[in-house]
Every structure is written in structure tokens, then in C-alpha cells.
Design a protein around this motif. Structure first.
Motif, PDB file in Angstrom:
ATOM      1  N   ARG B 197       0.826  -1.207   0.000  1.00 36.95           N
ATOM      2  CA  ARG B 197       0.000   0.000   0.000  1.00 36.95           C
ATOM      3  C   ARG B 197       0.861   1.258   0.000  1.00 36.95           C
ATOM      4  NH1 ARG B 197      -4.298  -0.162   4.691  1.00 36.95           N
ATOM      5  NH2 ARG B 197      -4.721   1.882   3.772  1.00 36.95           N
ATOM      6  N   THR B 198       1.893   1.276   0.868  1.00 34.04           N
ATOM      7  CA  THR B 198       2.753   2.463   0.920  1.00 34.04           C
ATOM      8  C   THR B 198       3.509   2.634  -0.392  1.00 34.04           C
ATOM      9  OG1 THR B 198       3.004   1.951   3.256  1.00 34.04           O
ATOM     10  CG2 THR B 198       4.379   3.715   2.374  1.00 34.04           C
ATOM     11  N   PHE B 199       3.975   1.505  -0.943  1.00 37.61           N
ATOM     12  CA  PHE B 199       4.631   1.542  -2.255  1.00 37.61           C
ATOM     13  C   PHE B 199       3.722   2.214  -3.290  1.00 37.61           C
ATOM     14  CE2 PHE B 199       4.335  -0.882  -6.309  1.00 37.61           C
ATOM     15  CZ  PHE B 199       5.480  -0.405  -6.943  1.00 37.61           C
ATOM     16  N   ALA B 200       2.483   1.760  -3.387  1.00 39.85           N
ATOM     17  CA  ALA B 200       1.564   2.263  -4.413  1.00 39.85           C
ATOM     18  C   ALA B 200       1.208   3.722  -4.172  1.00 39.85           C
ATOM     19  CB  ALA B 200       0.301   1.408  -4.463  1.00 39.85           C
ATOM     20  N   ARG B 201       1.047   4.074  -2.903  1.00 39.13           N
ATOM     21  CA  ARG B 201       0.716   5.457  -2.555  1.00 39.13           C
ATOM     22  C   ARG B 201       1.855   6.392  -2.982  1.00 39.13           C
ATOM     23  NH1 ARG B 201       2.771   7.999   1.339  1.00 39.13           N
ATOM     24  NH2 ARG B 201       1.934   9.964   2.139  1.00 39.13           N
ATOM     25  N   ASP B 202       3.080   6.037  -2.641  1.00 34.49           N
ATOM     26  CA  ASP B 202       4.228   6.875  -2.990  1.00 34.49           C
ATOM     27  C   ASP B 202       4.391   6.979  -4.504  1.00 34.49           C
ATOM     28  OD1 ASP B 202       4.711   7.318  -0.368  1.00 34.49           O
ATOM     29  OD2 ASP B 202       6.433   5.977  -0.180  1.00 34.49           O
ATOM     30  N   ILE B 203       4.205   5.865  -5.184  1.00 37.05           N
ATOM     31  CA  ILE B 203       4.291   5.882  -6.645  1.00 37.05           C
ATOM     32  C   ILE B 203       3.188   6.781  -7.213  1.00 37.05           C
ATOM     33  CG2 ILE B 203       3.894   4.451  -8.715  1.00 37.05           C
ATOM     34  CD1 ILE B 203       6.695   4.139  -7.584  1.00 37.05           C
ATOM     35  N   GLY B 204       2.030   6.733  -6.599  1.00 36.77           N
ATOM     36  CA  GLY B 204       0.907   7.559  -7.060  1.00 36.77           C
ATOM     37  C   GLY B 204       1.196   9.041  -6.911  1.00 36.77           C
ATOM     38  N   LEU B 205       1.748   9.422  -5.768  1.00 39.97           N
ATOM     39  CA  LEU B 205       2.099  10.824  -5.545  1.00 39.97           C
ATOM     40  C   LEU B 205       3.188  11.257  -6.525  1.00 39.97           C
ATOM     41  CD1 LEU B 205       2.244  10.891  -1.607  1.00 39.97           C
ATOM     42  CD2 LEU B 205       0.423  11.797  -3.073  1.00 39.97           C
ATOM     43  N   ALA B 206       4.194  10.403  -6.684  1.00 35.45           N
ATOM     44  CA  ALA B 206       5.298  10.711  -7.604  1.00 35.45           C
ATOM     45  C   ALA B 206       4.777  10.831  -9.039  1.00 35.45           C
ATOM     46  CB  ALA B 206       6.365   9.619  -7.525  1.00 35.45           C
ATOM     47  N   PHE B 207       3.872   9.923  -9.391  1.00 33.21           N
ATOM     48  CA  PHE B 207       3.287   9.892 -10.729  1.00 33.21           C
ATOM     49  C   PHE B 207       2.570  11.205 -11.049  1.00 33.21           C
ATOM     50  CE2 PHE B 207      -0.438   8.793 -13.410  1.00 33.21           C
ATOM     51  CZ  PHE B 207       0.214   8.260 -14.510  1.00 33.21           C
ATOM     52  N   GLN B 208       1.777  11.694 -10.089  1.00 33.68           N
ATOM     53  CA  GLN B 208       1.023  12.927 -10.327  1.00 33.68           C
ATOM     54  C   GLN B 208       1.963  14.124 -10.426  1.00 33.68           C
ATOM     55  OE1 GLN B 208      -2.444  13.294 -10.908  1.00 33.68           O
ATOM     56  NE2 GLN B 208      -1.557  15.204 -11.614  1.00 33.68           N
ATOM     57  N   MET B 209       2.958  14.155  -9.521  1.00 36.80           N
ATOM     58  CA  MET B 209       3.927  15.250  -9.540  1.00 36.80           C
ATOM     59  C   MET B 209       4.686  15.245 -10.872  1.00 36.80           C
ATOM     60  SD  MET B 209       5.348  17.770  -7.932  1.00 36.80           S
ATOM     61  CE  MET B 209       5.570  17.760  -6.154  1.00 36.80           C
ATOM     62  N   GLN B 210       5.046  14.061 -11.313  1.00 34.42           N
ATOM     63  CA  GLN B 210       5.746  13.895 -12.592  1.00 34.42           C
ATOM     64  C   GLN B 210       4.869  14.405 -13.743  1.00 34.42           C
ATOM     65  OE1 GLN B 210       8.708  13.062 -13.299  1.00 34.42           O
ATOM     66  NE2 GLN B 210       8.905  11.535 -14.911  1.00 34.42           N
ATOM     67  N   ASP B 211       3.599  14.093 -13.668  1.00 32.46           N
ATOM     68  CA  ASP B 211       2.628  14.542 -14.661  1.00 32.46           C
ATOM     69  C   ASP B 211       2.603  16.070 -14.729  1.00 32.46           C
ATOM     70  OD1 ASP B 211       0.955  12.756 -16.207  1.00 32.46           O
ATOM     71  OD2 ASP B 211      -0.750  13.939 -15.515  1.00 32.46           O
ATOM     72  N   ASP B 212       2.577  16.693 -13.560  1.00 28.59           N
ATOM     73  CA  ASP B 212       2.550  18.151 -13.486  1.00 28.59           C
ATOM     74  C   ASP B 212       3.828  18.749 -14.073  1.00 28.59           C
ATOM     75  OD1 ASP B 212       0.176  17.713 -12.160  1.00 28.59           O
ATOM     76  OD2 ASP B 212       0.959  18.161 -10.169  1.00 28.59           O
ATOM     77  N   ILE B 213       4.956  18.096 -13.787  1.00 34.52           N
ATOM     78  CA  ILE B 213       6.241  18.587 -14.295  1.00 34.52           C
ATOM     79  C   ILE B 213       6.289  18.458 -15.820  1.00 34.52           C
ATOM     80  CG2 ILE B 213       8.736  18.115 -14.367  1.00 34.52           C
ATOM     81  CD1 ILE B 213       8.466  17.260 -11.376  1.00 34.52           C
ATOM     82  N   LEU B 214       5.865  17.292 -16.323  1.00 37.45           N
ATOM     83  CA  LEU B 214       5.883  17.067 -17.776  1.00 37.45           C
ATOM     84  C   LEU B 214       5.024  18.100 -18.499  1.00 37.45           C
ATOM     85  CD1 LEU B 214       5.671  13.160 -17.959  1.00 37.45           C
ATOM     86  CD2 LEU B 214       7.637  14.592 -18.576  1.00 37.45           C
ATOM     87  N   ASP B 215       3.917  18.472 -17.868  1.00 38.00           N
ATOM     88  CA  ASP B 215       3.048  19.466 -18.489  1.00 38.00           C
ATOM     89  C   ASP B 215       3.779  20.794 -18.665  1.00 38.00           C
ATOM     90  OD1 ASP B 215       0.086  20.242 -19.202  1.00 38.00           O
ATOM     91  OD2 ASP B 215       0.846  21.854 -17.928  1.00 38.00           O
ATOM     92  N   VAL B 216       4.495  21.194 -17.629  1.00 38.57           N
ATOM     93  CA  VAL B 216       5.231  22.458 -17.695  1.00 38.57           C
ATOM     94  C   VAL B 216       6.405  22.356 -18.660  1.00 38.57           C
ATOM     95  CG1 VAL B 216       6.673  24.065 -16.403  1.00 38.57           C
ATOM     96  CG2 VAL B 216       4.569  23.196 -15.379  1.00 38.57           C
ATOM     97  N   GLU B 217       7.092  21.211 -18.641  1.00 39.23           N
ATOM     98  CA  GLU B 217       8.269  21.043 -19.508  1.00 39.23           C
ATOM     99  C   GLU B 217       7.890  21.033 -20.980  1.00 39.23           C
ATOM    100  OE1 GLU B 217      10.286  17.577 -18.123  1.00 39.23           O
ATOM    101  OE2 GLU B 217      11.560  18.717 -16.741  1.00 39.23           O
ATOM    102  N   GLY B 218       6.611  20.901 -21.254  1.00 33.59           N
ATOM    103  CA  GLY B 218       6.167  21.003 -22.641  1.00 33.59           C
ATOM    104  C   GLY B 218       6.004  19.663 -23.320  1.00 33.59           C
ATOM    105  N   SER B 219       6.452  18.589 -22.649  1.00 32.89           N
ATOM    106  CA  SER B 219       6.158  17.275 -23.186  1.00 32.89           C
ATOM    107  C   SER B 219       4.659  17.109 -22.997  1.00 32.89           C
ATOM    108  CB  SER B 219       6.863  16.194 -22.382  1.00 32.89           C
ATOM    109  OG  SER B 219       8.178  16.594 -22.124  1.00 32.89           O
ATOM    110  N   HIS B 220       4.039  16.367 -23.842  1.00 30.54           N
ATOM    111  CA  HIS B 220       2.606  16.207 -23.657  1.00 30.54           C
ATOM    112  C   HIS B 220       2.133  14.866 -24.189  1.00 30.54           C
ATOM    113  CE1 HIS B 220       1.893  17.341 -27.934  1.00 30.54           C
ATOM    114  NE2 HIS B 220       3.016  17.991 -27.729  1.00 30.54           N
ATOM    115  N   GLY B 221       1.276  14.257 -23.413  1.00 28.09           N
ATOM    116  CA  GLY B 221       0.736  12.935 -23.777  1.00 28.09           C
ATOM    117  C   GLY B 221      -0.289  13.058 -24.885  1.00 28.09           C
ATOM    118  N   PHE B 222      -0.640  11.937 -25.409  1.00 35.29           N
ATOM    119  CA  PHE B 222      -1.670  11.777 -26.427  1.00 35.29           C
ATOM    120  C   PHE B 222      -2.949  12.493 -25.991  1.00 35.29           C
ATOM    121  CE2 PHE B 222      -4.556   8.540 -28.655  1.00 35.29           C
ATOM    122  CZ  PHE B 222      -4.342   9.114 -29.894  1.00 35.29           C
ATOM    123  N   GLY B 223      -3.349  13.482 -26.780  1.00 35.87           N
ATOM    124  CA  GLY B 223      -4.616  14.148 -26.479  1.00 35.87           C
ATOM    125  C   GLY B 223      -4.529  15.209 -25.402  1.00 35.87           C
ATOM    126  N   LYS B 224      -3.305  15.609 -25.037  1.00 36.29           N
ATOM    127  CA  LYS B 224      -3.175  16.680 -24.042  1.00 36.29           C
ATOM    128  C   LYS B 224      -2.566  17.919 -24.682  1.00 36.29           C
ATOM    129  CE  LYS B 224      -2.538  13.786 -19.931  1.00 36.29           C
ATOM    130  NZ  LYS B 224      -1.507  13.265 -19.022  1.00 36.29           N
TER     131      LYS B 224
END
Lengths: 325, 325
Positions: B197-224
Motif C-alpha cells: 500500500r505504501t509503495f503504491a501510494r508513494d508511486i501515485g504521488l510521484a506519478f502525479q507530480m511527474q505529470d505536473d512537471i511534464l506538463d510544464v516542460e512542454g512534453s505532452h501525452g496523447f490528447g493533451k
């Protein structure tokens, strides 16, 4: 314990169950608003009485009873958005009182809370997974019923028999689900469980038909418009049957035609429609159906051994059928 | 079995689970549309890998895995209505492709189907009620997260720390719920379950933060849209931190001020904001946080005995963190 005492217990338990859900207020204020609006609390009562009727402990079933009441309220919140209804139980509907986004999300979280409460009751059943299976199937069926109801308003070829398929899911299934879950939590034997289910299903069908009749007769419940179904173009069994019976009666046929082609009639035409429905015997047919369904319901109920709970179920059903608003 | 093979099994099982849900088409067409749109299927994969990692049978957990994927998709459908998003995974969102009523109701029935599938998997657990309890709590938390996310856009005083409370519920909780349910179905011991559970929670937080960073860095996923969060005025940790760090830097401060007071900046200002966020070290702080969370996640994962499933969980987490879009 009297029915009234059980209802008081339900209200107290509901209030208690919601105490922990306050923050964020944007999410939970609408939840409290919706769930504190009253309502007849028929479904949670059915859960408790079914548990008791099969020999179980009602205290084991209280959380399940609340879960069913919440599931019911969730459907009302989302249906009111879809139907653009602004009034419910004499108050503004959730999406009017708050906003549409709040009503969608608060409706959603009510299901989450319901599901959590159900897991607390399910452990008293010998088969907890079955409790969830029945709850989920009821949930799915109610959604199907609502989808059919919406689809019917766009179709001109709905057969009167299809109407029963729709209200069986939209209205009757949740009553059936209520007693089914009550019986599962009370670990009732399969024959009694099955009898209770048919009882609740028949009462549900009769209840909806009665509702449709009362609307035409001009009686109207708290917060409802008399003749509202006719004005809104609701495809009730009465109107589907009216279309069949209007053939060859020009004035009636024209009015029925207007109802179906324009999705409802003008408020000034309600009286005329009512007269036709009475004269052509449509209302009488509906009333006969309510009586037949109610009779059948009691035959099934009487397959259970006599008990206070069984008497209360009979009393509850009778009250529902004898209401005039 | 490789991760790819598991993903193929998930797709096949998902298609199979939906075969029976076709009628009424008004209700189920949007369900098929949404669930066949692909997506990374991270959550069902987490369920299966967690079951396997604690020594259970993945076949027992497949229905639970589908239930979680459906719960996830339900939140996307309703969130897209609330956020007025028109694009998801490169296609029109459900309320655009169909209509809003269909999207509300079809989203609802997805939860019903999810709950029904879960009851099939829950019976493999020694504690079926716990499976539902965890699922329901996850459901409630995700709703709370969404409510907070919406509420944040209307507030000007959100503290950076509050952001984690929001994404913990909105994003991380469902990953945590995935492994928790997988571990419960696999009847894992409490220590391993807790570590997962702690593993998944930490990965989830990191994942969202990473998502926010990628958005600013200008990389963008399919349909974003690149920089879309900045244009939409999304209160990410980066922007909350930016407000703190902009004090005394007039140009940066003015831009940040615009972002918060006007709920977003113009597309032409994205490049300028990006430069400030890099120069003032905000992006670097975010990246450091992602790394720290990922490291901690692996420490918890390694509390489980080595196994193919554990290696796959590590591989999955690494892939998620190394993505550039």
C-alpha cells in the motif's frame, strides 16, 4: 417494536452514519441536504422487516438498510439532473440548490458511502459476496430502468407490456433488492427469500401503477404537479393503453396523438384527457391491475410463517396501496 | 507471464465481462465507448501483481482488477463532465460523443458493473467484506479528491502541503486501493499488504507530480495540450510553490499573480512561466520530490520477498517514472 419506532431508528442511524462525512463541505453539504429531506423510508424499512421476517436480527441489517436508502437517493439526485426537475419533496432539487457539478459528485459519493455501509452489514451474512452481488445487480437494473424511461420518451412505438419491463427495473427492483438483502443478512432460507422477493416486486409494480393513476386522478403528493405526467408526456402504461383504445374515437385519438407527438399535452387539456381515460375504462383497467398485483403480493408474503414482521410488511404494503396522494 | 501478457489478459477479460451489457444501447454504448478507449491499464495490473506478490492466484483477482479499472473510468467520465473537457485519450469525451445525460448515467452503471465484478473476486478472500470496505473507501476518497481539486480552483490561499492531501486522494488512493484489494484477494499477510500500500501510494504521488512537471516542460501525452495546466489555472504543487518563491521577483510575481487571479495564463505566456519555474528552481524541487518518493516506494516494495511479481511491480513503477510524455 412498531413500524413508527423502526422509522425513528432508521432516522437516528442515518444521521449517525453521516456524522463523519462533513469535510470537504463542497462535497458533503449536498449529501446532508439530500438525505435529510425525509421521504417515506420504505426501502430501509423493507430491509429491516425482511431480516426480521426470516428470523434474523434487525440490528445486523441497519447498515444495509441505510445503504439501500442511500442508493435510492443517489438515483433521485442523478435522475433529477437528467429530467431537469427543480422540485423534490417540496424543496429545490440538489442541482438547483447547489449546482450541477456538485449534484453529480455528491450523488456519486452517496454510492461510495452506501457501499461502505453495506460491507459492515454483509459480514453478518453467511454469504457476504452474495449481498454485494444482489446490491450491484439492483444498482445496474435501476440504471437500465432509467435509461429505458428516457428512451421511451423518444420512441413512438412503445408497447404497453414494455412499460412493465421498464418499471420492474426502475421502481420495483429496488424494493425487491431491499427484501433480498434483508433476507440474506438474516440468513433466511431460499424459499422464504424468494417469496419475499416476489412480494416486494409485485408491490413495487402496483405502487408505480398506483402512482400513475393518482397523477391522472388529480391527487398529488407533496411537491408534485397534478396531471404532471400528462403535461410532461410521460409514457405511463395508462397512456400506452390509451393509444390502443383510442382507435376509432376521433376526439380521444386526436388528444392521444397530441400527447405522443408533442411529448405532452397543455395543462388546459388535462381535464379532457382524464375524462376520456375514465370513460374508456383505461383507469379502471389500471386499478384492476393494482388490485391483482397487490393480491398476488400477499399470497407470496403468506408463504412466510406468521410473525410481527410479516404483519408489518402487510401493513406497509396496504398503506402504500391505500394512499390517495 | 510477462507484463505484456498480463495486459493482454486484462483486455480480453474486460471485453468478455462487457459482452452481457448491450441492451439498452442508450445506456451501454457509452460504456463500451469509454472502456474500449485503451489507457495504460496500470490499476488492474497493480491488482494482479499484488495478488501474485503475496502468493495468491491472479485468476482469482481478475474480476477485482476489472472492477478497479472500471471505477477509474467512471471517475474520468464524470470528471470530464465537471471539468468541461472535450478530449480524452485523443478522442471525444463521453458527454461530447453522446450527451451529458448519457455520460452521467453510463458512468453510474459502470460503478454498478464494477461492484458486481468485485463480488465475484471477493469470495476468494478470507474476508470478503474487507474487500468491499477497501473498495468503497477508495471510491469515497476519490470523490473527496475531486471535490478538493474543484474547490482549490476557487481558493486563493491553498498551501503547497494541501496539494498532497488532494492528490493523495484523487490520484494515489486508487493505486493504493488496487494493491490493497489485490493483496486481500491473495490473502497476503498484513505486513506485506501494508508495504504494498505504501509503495503504491508513494508511486501515485510521484506519478502525479511527474505529470505536473511534464506538463510544464512542454512534453505532452496523447490528447493533451502542452502547458495545459498553466492555461487552465490548475493549482499544482509547482504553482503553489511558485507563489511562495516569487516574492521579491516582480516579473515572476506578476505572472504568478495573473495565474491565480485569472485562473490561468495565456498560451503566449507559457514559455515565460516555464523559464521562471526553471530559473527559480521550482521544477528542480519537484523533480527531487519525485525521486525521493520513488526511492521510498522501492524501499517499501523490497519488504516483500523477491519474486517475478515484485520485479514486475518495480519495472512498472520505473516505466511510469521514466516516461517523458
Amino acid at each position: 417494536m412498531t413500524i413508527q419506532q423502526k422509522l425513528e431508528q432508521i432516522e437516528a442511524a442515518l444521521a449517525q452514519a453521516l456524522v463523519q462525512y462533513r469535510d470537504p463541505a463542497e462535497l458533503y453539504d449536498p449529501v446532508h441536504y439530500v438525505l435529510s429531506a425525509g421521504g417515506k423510508r420504505i426501502r430501509p424499512l423493507l430491509v429491516l422487516l425482511a431480516t426480521e421476517a426470516v428470523g434474523g436480527e434487525t440490528t445486523d441489517a441497519m447498515n444495509a438498510a441505510l445503504a439501500i436508502e442511500m442508493l435510492h437517493n443517489f438515483t433521485l439526485v442523478h435522475d433529477d439532473i437528467m429530467d431537469r426537475s427543480s422540485l423534490r419533496r417540496g424543496r429545490a432539487t440538489a442541482h438547483i440548490q447547489f449546482d450541477e457539478n456538485s449534484a453529480i459528485l455528491s450523488g456519486d459519493v452517496i454510492v461510495g458511502i452506501a457501499s461502505k455501509l453495506l460491507s459492515a452489514s454483509a459480514q453478518h451474512s453467511h454469504n457476504p459476496s452474495a449481498v454485494f452481488d444482489v446490491f450491484s445487480q439492483g444498482f445496474i437494473d435501476v440504471c437500465e430502468g432509467q435509461a429505458l424511461d428516457v428512451a421511451f420518451t423518444k420512441r413512438t412505438d412503445v408497447h404497453p407490456d414494455e412499460y412493465f419491463g421498464m418499471i420492474e427495473r426502475k421502481t420495483a427492483r429496488l424494493l425487491e433488492t431491499s427484501v433480498h438483502i434483508g433476507a440474506l443478512v438474516g440468513n433466511g432460507d431460499p424459499q422464504h427469500t424468494s417469496a419475499l422477493r416476489t412480494f416486494a416486486r409485485d408491490i413495487g409494480l402496483a405502487f408505480q401503477m398506483q402512482d400513475d393513476i393518482l397523477d391522472v386522478e388529480g391527487s398529488h403528493g407533496f411537491g408534485k404537479t397534478p396531471g404532471g405526467d400528462l403535461i410532461e408526456g410521460k409514457r405511463t402504461w395508462l397512456m400506452l393503453r390509451a393509444r390502443e383504445k383510442a382507435t376509432g374515437k376521433p376526439e380521444f385519438q386526436e388528444l392521444v396523438q397530441t400527447f405522443f407527438s408533442q411529448n405532452g399535452i397543455a395543462p388546459t387539456q388535462v381535464e379532457q384527457m382524464r375524462t376520456h381515460l375514465i370513460q374508456e375504462g383505461v383507469l379502471a383497467e389500471g386499478t384492476a391491475m393494482v388490485e391483482k398485483l397487490t393480491e398476488e403480493a400477499f399470497v407470496h408474503l403468506h408463504k412466510l410463517p406468521d410473525s410481527t414482521a410479516r404483519q408489518h410488511l402487510e401493513e406497509l404494503a396496504t398503506t402504500l396501496m391505500e394512499r390517495t396522494t
